[in-house]
Design a protein around this motif. Sequence first.
Motif, PDB file in Angstrom:
ATOM      1  N   ALA A   1       0.833  -1.205   0.000  1.00 28.13           N
ATOM      2  CA  ALA A   1       0.000   0.000   0.000  1.00 28.13           C
ATOM      3  C   ALA A   1       0.868   1.256   0.000  1.00 28.13           C
ATOM      4  CB  ALA A   1      -0.926  -0.011   1.208  1.00 28.13           C
ATOM      5  N   PHE A   2       1.945   1.246   0.764  1.00 22.37           N
ATOM      6  CA  PHE A   2       2.852   2.390   0.829  1.00 22.37           C
ATOM      7  C   PHE A   2       3.521   2.628  -0.527  1.00 22.37           C
ATOM      8  CE2 PHE A   2       7.009   4.298   2.006  1.00 22.37           C
ATOM      9  CZ  PHE A   2       6.514   5.477   2.554  1.00 22.37           C
ATOM     10  N   VAL A   3       3.958   1.568  -1.168  1.00 27.37           N
ATOM     11  CA  VAL A   3       4.595   1.686  -2.484  1.00 27.37           C
ATOM     12  C   VAL A   3       3.589   2.184  -3.516  1.00 27.37           C
ATOM     13  CG1 VAL A   3       5.638   0.353  -4.367  1.00 27.37           C
ATOM     14  CG2 VAL A   3       6.405   0.016  -2.021  1.00 27.37           C
ATOM     15  N   ALA A   4       2.353   1.698  -3.459  1.00 23.18           N
ATOM     16  CA  ALA A   4       1.322   2.149  -4.391  1.00 23.18           C
ATOM     17  C   ALA A   4       1.036   3.639  -4.201  1.00 23.18           C
ATOM     18  CB  ALA A   4       0.046   1.339  -4.206  1.00 23.18           C
ATOM     19  N   GLN A   5       1.038   4.102  -2.956  1.00 21.54           N
ATOM     20  CA  GLN A   5       0.815   5.519  -2.679  1.00 21.54           C
ATOM     21  C   GLN A   5       1.955   6.369  -3.256  1.00 21.54           C
ATOM     22  OE1 GLN A   5       0.702   6.441   1.448  1.00 21.54           O
ATOM     23  NE2 GLN A   5       0.257   8.593   1.125  1.00 21.54           N
ATOM     24  N   ILE A   6       3.184   5.920  -3.087  1.00 15.74           N
ATOM     25  CA  ILE A   6       4.331   6.655  -3.611  1.00 15.74           C
ATOM     26  C   ILE A   6       4.282   6.700  -5.139  1.00 15.74           C
ATOM     27  CG2 ILE A   6       6.842   6.573  -3.873  1.00 15.74           C
ATOM     28  CD1 ILE A   6       6.984   5.567  -1.000  1.00 15.74           C
ATOM     29  N   ILE A   7       3.932   5.590  -5.769  1.00 10.34           N
ATOM     30  CA  ILE A   7       3.849   5.545  -7.229  1.00 10.34           C
ATOM     31  C   ILE A   7       2.749   6.487  -7.728  1.00 10.34           C
ATOM     32  CG2 ILE A   7       3.205   4.071  -9.179  1.00 10.34           C
ATOM     33  CD1 ILE A   7       4.696   1.795  -7.751  1.00 10.34           C
ATOM     34  N   ALA A   8       1.599   6.486  -7.059  1.00 10.10           N
ATOM     35  CA  ALA A   8       0.500   7.371  -7.474  1.00 10.10           C
ATOM     36  C   ALA A   8       0.892   8.832  -7.325  1.00 10.10           C
ATOM     37  CB  ALA A   8      -0.747   7.065  -6.655  1.00 10.10           C
ATOM     38  N   ALA A   9       1.556   9.181  -6.234  1.00  8.73           N
ATOM     39  CA  ALA A   9       1.995  10.564  -6.038  1.00  8.73           C
ATOM     40  C   ALA A   9       3.026  10.957  -7.095  1.00  8.73           C
ATOM     41  CB  ALA A   9       2.573  10.732  -4.639  1.00  8.73           C
ATOM     42  N   SER A  10       3.905  10.050  -7.454  1.00 11.11           N
ATOM     43  CA  SER A  10       4.902  10.332  -8.487  1.00 11.11           C
ATOM     44  C   SER A  10       4.248  10.541  -9.848  1.00 11.11           C
ATOM     45  CB  SER A  10       5.905   9.188  -8.580  1.00 11.11           C
ATOM     46  OG  SER A  10       6.559   9.006  -7.351  1.00 11.11           O
ATOM     47  N   VAL A  11       3.253   9.737 -10.168  1.00  6.99           N
ATOM     48  CA  VAL A  11       2.556   9.874 -11.448  1.00  6.99           C
ATOM     49  C   VAL A  11       1.852  11.221 -11.524  1.00  6.99           C
ATOM     50  CG1 VAL A  11       0.610   8.979 -12.802  1.00  6.99           C
ATOM     51  CG2 VAL A  11       2.309   7.413 -11.889  1.00  6.99           C
ATOM     52  N   VAL A  12       1.180  11.615 -10.438  1.00  9.04           N
ATOM     53  CA  VAL A  12       0.488  12.907 -10.428  1.00  9.04           C
ATOM     54  C   VAL A  12       1.495  14.040 -10.552  1.00  9.04           C
ATOM     55  CG1 VAL A  12      -0.834  14.474  -8.960  1.00  9.04           C
ATOM     56  CG2 VAL A  12      -1.547  12.111  -9.194  1.00  9.04           C
ATOM     57  N   ALA A  13       2.636  13.936  -9.876  1.00  6.55           N
ATOM     58  CA  ALA A  13       3.653  14.983  -9.953  1.00  6.55           C
ATOM     59  C   ALA A  13       4.220  15.102 -11.360  1.00  6.55           C
ATOM     60  CB  ALA A  13       4.764  14.699  -8.953  1.00  6.55           C
TER      61      ALA A  13
END
Length: 121
Positions: free
Chosen positions: A62-74
């Motif tokens: 879940a933590f890795v998925a959150q980081i990936i989603a934030a990176s994609v949005v950025a």
Amino acid sequence: MHLPEEQLRAGHIPADLYRQIPPGTDLRKVVIVQEAPRSYRGPILLTLTITAGTVVVLLVAAFVAQIIAASVVAVLSASGGIGYTLNRAHKSKGRQVTARSSRQRVKRSPRPKKARPYRKH
């Protein structure tokens, strides 16, 4: 002394075991070995370890998925493909999160001006 364990602890040989001893055997030298009772400690610890490991793996995923989603949005917002804004309406209780293209403009409806009452001083 009703249980076989109690009989064995007291040094008595139960009848079913006594019949299995060959004739002429010195009963003072007979040793009866019992099977140890089953221990549930190992299976319980194994179950707890598997459960804790599964929870840790899910939290990390879940933590890795959150980081990936934030990176994609950025990356998308930096490249101009998507904008991420937080709008706070006055009448709503919470924040409204909207995602829209950064090139898209918000159309606002014109508001009628309020007439001020005339006051004499």
